[in-house]
Motif scaffolding. Structure first.
Motif, PDB file in Angstrom:
ATOM      1  N   ALA A  19     -45.127-123.061  19.020  1.00 51.12           N
ATOM      2  CA  ALA A  19     -44.729-123.642  17.740  1.00 51.12           C
ATOM      3  C   ALA A  19     -45.932-123.808  16.825  1.00 51.12           C
ATOM      4  O   ALA A  19     -45.888-123.439  15.642  1.00 51.12           O
ATOM      5  N   GLN A  20     -47.024-124.331  17.355  1.00 52.21           N
ATOM      6  CA  GLN A  20     -48.215-124.554  16.536  1.00 52.21           C
ATOM      7  C   GLN A  20     -48.845-123.234  16.110  1.00 52.21           C
ATOM      8  O   GLN A  20     -49.355-123.102  14.996  1.00 52.21           O
ATOM      9  N   ARG A  21     -48.778-122.245  16.969  1.00 52.06           N
ATOM     10  CA  ARG A  21     -49.323-120.933  16.630  1.00 52.06           C
ATOM     11  C   ARG A  21     -48.518-120.277  15.511  1.00 52.06           C
ATOM     12  O   ARG A  21     -49.098-119.694  14.574  1.00 52.06           O
ATOM     13  N   VAL A  22     -47.192-120.364  15.588  1.00 52.32           N
ATOM     14  CA  VAL A  22     -46.356-119.814  14.521  1.00 52.32           C
ATOM     15  C   VAL A  22     -46.675-120.494  13.189  1.00 52.32           C
ATOM     16  O   VAL A  22     -46.799-119.834  12.153  1.00 52.32           O
ATOM     17  N   ILE A  23     -46.839-121.804  13.217  1.00 48.12           N
ATOM     18  CA  ILE A  23     -47.155-122.532  11.981  1.00 48.12           C
ATOM     19  C   ILE A  23     -48.481-122.060  11.408  1.00 48.12           C
ATOM     20  O   ILE A  23     -48.598-121.778  10.212  1.00 48.12           O
ATOM     21  N   ARG A  24     -49.516-121.965  12.274  1.00 47.23           N
ATOM     22  CA  ARG A  24     -50.830-121.539  11.771  1.00 47.23           C
ATOM     23  C   ARG A  24     -50.787-120.096  11.249  1.00 47.23           C
ATOM     24  O   ARG A  24     -51.406-119.776  10.226  1.00 47.23           O
ATOM     25  N   LEU A  25     -50.066-119.225  11.936  1.00 48.21           N
ATOM     26  CA  LEU A  25     -49.965-117.835  11.476  1.00 48.21           C
ATOM     27  C   LEU A  25     -49.236-117.755  10.142  1.00 48.21           C
ATOM     28  O   LEU A  25     -49.589-116.930   9.282  1.00 48.21           O
ATOM     29  N   LEU A  26     -48.235-118.593   9.944  1.00 44.55           N
ATOM     30  CA  LEU A  26     -47.560-118.646   8.646  1.00 44.55           C
ATOM     31  C   LEU A  26     -48.531-119.091   7.556  1.00 44.55           C
ATOM     32  O   LEU A  26     -48.538-118.528   6.451  1.00 44.55           O
ATOM     33  N   ARG A  27     -49.343-120.072   7.854  1.00 49.22           N
ATOM     34  CA  ARG A  27     -50.345-120.535   6.870  1.00 49.22           C
ATOM     35  C   ARG A  27     -51.311-119.398   6.541  1.00 49.22           C
ATOM     36  O   ARG A  27     -51.647-119.176   5.365  1.00 49.22           O
ATOM     37  N   GLU A  28     -51.758-118.692   7.542  1.00 46.97           N
ATOM     38  CA  GLU A  28     -52.674-117.580   7.293  1.00 46.97           C
ATOM     39  C   GLU A  28     -51.998-116.459   6.511  1.00 46.97           C
ATOM     40  O   GLU A  28     -52.661-115.714   5.786  1.00 46.97           O
ATOM     41  N   GLY A  29     -50.673-116.353   6.664  1.00 44.77           N
ATOM     42  CA  GLY A  29     -49.923-115.351   5.928  1.00 44.77           C
ATOM     43  C   GLY A  29     -49.605-115.748   4.493  1.00 44.77           C
ATOM     44  O   GLY A  29     -49.001-114.961   3.757  1.00 44.77           O
ATOM     45  N   GLY A  30     -50.009-116.956   4.108  1.00 44.92           N
ATOM     46  CA  GLY A  30     -49.830-117.390   2.731  1.00 44.92           C
ATOM     47  C   GLY A  30     -48.702-118.373   2.504  1.00 44.92           C
ATOM     48  O   GLY A  30     -48.457-118.777   1.353  1.00 44.92           O
ATOM     49  N   TRP A  31     -48.007-118.799   3.536  1.00 48.59           N
ATOM     50  CA  TRP A  31     -46.908-119.758   3.384  1.00 48.59           C
ATOM     51  C   TRP A  31     -47.485-121.174   3.346  1.00 48.59           C
ATOM     52  O   TRP A  31     -47.847-121.749   4.360  1.00 48.59           O
ATOM     53  N   ASP A  32     -47.596-121.727   2.140  1.00 50.05           N
ATOM     54  CA  ASP A  32     -48.209-123.047   1.986  1.00 50.05           C
ATOM     55  C   ASP A  32     -47.194-124.142   1.704  1.00 50.05           C
ATOM     56  O   ASP A  32     -47.559-125.289   1.444  1.00 50.05           O
ATOM     57  N   ARG A  33     -45.909-123.803   1.751  1.00 48.73           N
ATOM     58  CA  ARG A  33     -44.871-124.808   1.520  1.00 48.73           C
ATOM     59  C   ARG A  33     -44.676-125.660   2.770  1.00 48.73           C
ATOM     60  O   ARG A  33     -45.153-125.329   3.872  1.00 48.73           O
ATOM     61  N   THR A  34     -43.958-126.763   2.612  1.00 49.00           N
ATOM     62  CA  THR A  34     -43.652-127.627   3.745  1.00 49.00           C
ATOM     63  C   THR A  34     -42.852-126.857   4.794  1.00 49.00           C
ATOM     64  O   THR A  34     -41.910-126.131   4.470  1.00 49.00           O
ATOM     65  N   ILE A  35     -43.248-127.007   6.044  1.00 51.05           N
ATOM     66  CA  ILE A  35     -42.493-126.445   7.165  1.00 51.05           C
ATOM     67  C   ILE A  35     -41.789-127.611   7.858  1.00 51.05           C
ATOM     68  O   ILE A  35     -42.395-128.653   8.134  1.00 51.05           O
ATOM     69  N   TYR A  36     -40.508-127.420   8.136  1.00 48.76           N
ATOM     70  CA  TYR A  36     -39.690-128.474   8.731  1.00 48.76           C
ATOM     71  C   TYR A  36     -39.628-128.275  10.240  1.00 48.76           C
ATOM     72  O   TYR A  36     -39.495-127.149  10.726  1.00 48.76           O
ATOM     73  N   VAL A  37     -39.741-129.376  10.985  1.00 46.54           N
ATOM     74  CA  VAL A  37     -39.844-129.267  12.438  1.00 46.54           C
ATOM     75  C   VAL A  37     -38.838-130.176  13.133  1.00 46.54           C
ATOM     76  O   VAL A  37     -38.507-131.265  12.653  1.00 46.54           O
ATOM     77  N   HIS A  38     -38.372-129.702  14.266  1.00 47.58           N
ATOM     78  CA  HIS A  38     -37.509-130.485  15.149  1.00 47.58           C
ATOM     79  C   HIS A  38     -38.301-131.655  15.718  1.00 47.58           C
ATOM     80  O   HIS A  38     -39.514-131.559  15.943  1.00 47.58           O
TER      81      HIS A  38
ATOM     82  N   GLY B 124     -51.041-127.951   8.093  1.00 47.46           N
ATOM     83  CA  GLY B 124     -50.516-128.005   6.733  1.00 47.46           C
ATOM     84  C   GLY B 124     -49.364-128.993   6.612  1.00 47.46           C
ATOM     85  O   GLY B 124     -49.063-129.754   7.534  1.00 47.46           O
ATOM     86  N   PRO B 125     -48.668-128.998   5.459  1.00 47.53           N
ATOM     87  CA  PRO B 125     -47.588-129.974   5.250  1.00 47.53           C
ATOM     88  C   PRO B 125     -46.388-129.716   6.155  1.00 47.53           C
ATOM     89  O   PRO B 125     -45.833-128.620   6.168  1.00 47.53           O
ATOM     90  N   LEU B 126     -46.022-130.747   6.915  1.00 44.43           N
ATOM     91  CA  LEU B 126     -44.865-130.695   7.801  1.00 44.43           C
ATOM     92  C   LEU B 126     -43.924-131.845   7.466  1.00 44.43           C
ATOM     93  O   LEU B 126     -44.349-132.877   6.960  1.00 44.43           O
ATOM     94  N   ALA B 127     -42.645-131.663   7.777  1.00 36.89           N
ATOM     95  CA  ALA B 127     -41.658-132.720   7.562  1.00 36.89           C
ATOM     96  C   ALA B 127     -40.594-132.607   8.644  1.00 36.89           C
ATOM     97  O   ALA B 127     -40.291-131.509   9.119  1.00 36.89           O
ATOM     98  N   PRO B 128     -40.025-133.757   9.061  1.00 33.98           N
ATOM     99  CA  PRO B 128     -38.974-133.700  10.086  1.00 33.98           C
ATOM    100  C   PRO B 128     -37.695-133.091   9.531  1.00 33.98           C
ATOM    101  O   PRO B 128     -37.302-133.369   8.399  1.00 33.98           O
ATOM    102  N   ALA B 129     -37.054-132.264  10.338  1.00 36.55           N
ATOM    103  CA  ALA B 129     -35.789-131.634   9.937  1.00 36.55           C
ATOM    104  C   ALA B 129     -34.631-132.529  10.371  1.00 36.55           C
ATOM    105  O   ALA B 129     -33.771-132.148  11.164  1.00 36.55           O
ATOM    106  N   THR B 130     -34.615-133.752   9.842  1.00 32.83           N
ATOM    107  CA  THR B 130     -33.595-134.736  10.198  1.00 32.83           C
ATOM    108  C   THR B 130     -33.025-135.360   8.935  1.00 32.83           C
ATOM    109  O   THR B 130     -33.628-135.300   7.860  1.00 32.83           O
ATOM    110  N   GLY B 131     -31.862-135.985   9.089  1.00 27.68           N
ATOM    111  CA  GLY B 131     -31.232-136.701   7.977  1.00 27.68           C
ATOM    112  C   GLY B 131     -30.857-135.802   6.816  1.00 27.68           C
ATOM    113  O   GLY B 131     -30.876-136.233   5.659  1.00 27.68           O
ATOM    114  N   LEU B 132     -30.507-134.548   7.110  1.00 26.09           N
ATOM    115  CA  LEU B 132     -30.215-133.573   6.057  1.00 26.09           C
ATOM    116  C   LEU B 132     -28.714-133.378   5.895  1.00 26.09           C
ATOM    117  O   LEU B 132     -27.939-133.491   6.853  1.00 26.09           O
ATOM    118  N   LYS B 133     -28.306-133.066   4.696  1.00 24.52           N
ATOM    119  CA  LYS B 133     -26.906-132.762   4.433  1.00 24.52           C
ATOM    120  C   LYS B 133     -26.594-131.325   4.848  1.00 24.52           C
ATOM    121  O   LYS B 133     -27.492-130.509   5.032  1.00 24.52           O
TER     122      LYS B 133
END
Length: 364
Positions: free
Chosen positions: A202-221, A239-248
């Motif tokens: 999970a952490q590797r995917v997040i870091r690779l996304l950051r290196e690929g230019g994805w600087d938006r918030t990533i939502y996590v379980h 980078g910016p993370l947020a819980p994927a909870t309490g969503l409609k």
């Protein structure tokens, strides 16, 4: 001078006189039902059951179990075990930095980076001129979340064989992340739900996304949050993370959500906007496995060495013997036979070929 024969004996010649001391490889490390055991040191490496003294290569649950009397590992692996099992996971612990040497009953133990996950190590065991390396799990390609694999000259190299068949040639990480980013551009109205093991992947995917230019918030379980925080405490910027909870219902269109693999098939996933289900694993190179998981976007991202990396490691080290365990032993044994590399299969039980899937399922 030390010379090790392929029959598993060490011959010593000192000064002008010859002294023969016959040491079998099994005198230093031998397979037992509880795991690899070191008789002179009276300790186990990655034991599958509670023992008095254990050396742990990394924090995945099939290698790092609780209940041992004493544990020696890297500081990061000890922190991971404490996070997962609680501070009382062992009665005594000893943190050893990469390259530092500890001695247990006259046997020297040092740890070298394995490139698998944060804190992962190869256990280098030395005794009476004999060196044996237990690789644990390892990979040879760059990983922005952990120290890279370091080859250690040795008489015996004990290697995993998770992807020990010629068919397993993993693509570049950058190419796989580019496929994910391309899908996000093609389907901006859909959430992209990526299944990734809780520790390391999970952490590797997040870091690779950051290196690929994805600087938006990533939502996590929620099952990933504590380990994410541990990685960040260790200096891995996620980078910016947020819980994927309490969503409609219909939430997070065009966003990335990271979750344990089991959660992608759970009711929890139904809240997202027409999710593109992805799964990050070396096994996603096998189409049948991707179909079995209902995976629309398989991402071939492995934390284990593929066939070329395994073969390159054997060729680089040229040990007196290779011992092969937990995985596709037959293919590597055949390669060793054709290339005059003495080898044997240990057939140790209790290790999971699917990385940390069991833990991820439990956590979810």
């Amino acid at each position: 001078m030390v010379r090790v024969s392929t029959g598993g004996r060490v011959e010593r010649k000192r000064r002008s006189c010859v002294q023969w001391r016959m040491i079998r490889f099994e005198d230093l490390l031998r397979p037992t039902p509880a795991g690899l055991y070191c008789p002179p040191g009276d300790f186990y490496v990655d034991p599958v059951a509670p023992v008095d003294r254990a050396v742990i290569t990394h924090g995945h649950a099939d290698h790092a179990r609780s209940g041992h009397g004493a544990v020696l590992a890297t500081r990061q692996t000890l922190a991971i075990m404490a996070e997962r099992y609680g501070e009382d996971f062992t009665k005594a612990r000893q943190g050893v930095a990469y390259g530092e040497t500890a001695t247990i009953n006259g046997v020297e133990i040092s740890l070298a980076p394995a490139g698998h996950v944060l804190g992962s190590a190869q256990a280098v065991v030395r005794w009476k001129g004999l060196t044996m390396v237990v690789s644990g799990d390892y990979k040879r390609r760059r990983d922005p979340t952990c120290a890279p694999f370091e080859p250690v000259p040795c008489d015996v190299f004990i290697s995993e064989a998770t992807f020990g068949l010629p068919v397993f040639v993993h693509p570049s990480d950058g190419d796989e992340i580019a496929r994910l980013l391309r899908s996000l551009r093609q389907f901006p109205e859909r959430a992209h739900l990526v299944g990734a093991y809780a520790l390391g992947k999970a952490q590797r995917v997040i870091r690779l996304l950051r290196e690929g230019g994805w600087d938006r918030t990533i939502y996590v379980h929620g099952a990933l949050e504590r380990l994410n925080r541990l990685y960040e405490r260790e200096g891995i910027d996620l980078g910016p993370l947020a819980p994927a909870t309490g969503l409609k219902a219909g939430a997070l269109g065009g966003e990335v959500v990271i979750a344990p693999p089991s959660a992608t098939r759970d009711r929890w996933a139904r809240r997202f906007a027409d999710p593109v289900v992805a799964f990050a694993s070396g096994w996603m190179g096998v189409r049948a496995r991707a179909r079995q998981r209902g995976c629309e976007l398989p991402l071939v991202l492995s934390d284990h060495a593929d066939w070329p990396e395994l073969i390159a490691t054997f060729t680089e080290l040229k040990p007196q013997e290779v011992w092969i365990t937990h995985g596709r032993e037959e293919g590597l044994l055949r390669w060793c036979e054709l290339n005059d590399q003495p080898a044997r299969a240990l057939r140790l039980v209790g290790y999971d070929e699917d990385d940390d899937e069991v833990v991820a399922e439990d956590a979810a």
